[in-house]
Write a protein that holds these residues in place. Structure first.
Motif: not given
Length: 325
Positions: A12-28
């Protein structure tokens, strides 16, 4: 305005970044973040890889360490902050006062954002977090109107971030007592709302009954899609009335309010959805990136593109407009 997008998994991180996210938030993958579900979140190695992937494409990574440490269990949360910094995270999103103090003292170079879980909804509270812990951005609770956000921004010197799409919780922000009552596990302490181990389904006549912690929260025809088993969006009977007593199954969509939020001084727009698929994330991110770019260019905003991705195929602007008052 920065577009901050959900990443429940490395994919999902790769998908968000590729789609144009300026930033992503995630957790351990532990109880230090409020989306502690099986199959979600990041190992330490995955986090470092995700940060490298995002940075190589000009995006930032914000690590949510936004639950409240258990008494005696603080080292787990302390390690999470240290590991986020070691992975190269651009900021950590924190809620607990003690953890904010720890991060400010032991990791002064790591940017600190205040989680929506802290429920800071007025200038005095925000300025206290800023002065005491060096907070650089505050994620505002989903209980404020655009006018109230503008009033807050006039009295603070840090960035504000607001939710614009996805789940809309009407409980006191971040204090999910209902889930804790039903299952003994709370999003605030354990990172789990509606834990899978407490969900049960049973066929009863022509219906499928969904239960959480022993409470029946939905009855649907056997072949109809069953709603997500969340207590606050359950359909309950109280006296002679049956309905969604706490919250309707509806999604927040503040797309049309982006110009007003920009005028109010908002620095970042946040999309909810770390439990969503990478396909969902990619489509929502693309739509909001187009809206943000249209706003910056002075063009009309695209509308209606996300209707089929909302809960119950219904949307609301929530408290932003407070049309129910």
């Amino acid at each position: 305005m920065e577009l901050v997008c959900p990443a429940g998994t490395p994919a999902a991180l790769r998908a968000a970044v590729t789609a144009g996210a300026h930033a992503v938030y995630c957790g351990f993958a532990d109880e230090t973040n409020a989306r502690n579900f099986p199959g979600l979140n990041f190992s330490r190695e995955e986090m470092a890889g995700g940060v490298a992937f995002a940075h190589a494409r000009g995006a930032r990574v914000l690590v949510a360490i936004n639950t409240f440490p258990r008494a005696g269990g603080e080292p787990l949360w302390h390690r999470a902050v240290a590991d986020a910094e070691a992975a190269g995270a651009d900021a950590v999103i924190l809620a607990d006062l003690g953890l904010l103090a720890h991060a400010a003292e032991h990791h002064p170079g790591l940017r600190r954002h205040l989680s929506v879980q802290a429920a800071a909804a007025n200038p005095d509270a925000i300025n206290l977090y800023t002065e005491a812990f060096g907070v650089r951005r505050v994620v505002l609770p989903r209980v404020l109107s655009v006018e109230e956000i503008a009033a807050i921004n006039r009295e603070i010197d840090v960035e504000t971030e607001v939710f614009v799409f996805g789940g809309l919780c009407v409980m006191a922000e971040g204090r999910c007592s209902l889930s804790s009552y039903a299952t003994g596990r709370s999003p605030n302490m354990n990172g789990v709302c509606s834990p899978a181990s407490h969900v049960a389904y049973a066929e009863e006549g022509p219906e499928l009954a969904a239960r959480l912690g022993g409470f029946t929260i939905h009855r649907t025809p056997k072949h109809a899609p069953a709603p997500y088993p969340t207590l606050c969006k359950g359909c309950f009977t109280s006296g002679a009335e049956t309905g969604h007593i706490f919250e309707d199954p509806v999604s927040l969509d503040a797309t049309r309010l982006i110009p007003a939020l920009a005028r109010a001084g908002v620095a970042a727009l946040k999309i909810e959805g770390r439990q969503r698929s990478r396909a969902y994330v990619a489509q929502v991110v693309r739509s909001f990136r187009a809206a943000v770019e249209a706003q910056e260019a002075g063009r009309p905003l695209p509308e209606g593109a996300l209707a089929r991705l909302t809960e119950g195929q219904a949307t609301t602007t929530g408290a932003y407009a407070k049309t129910w008052r």
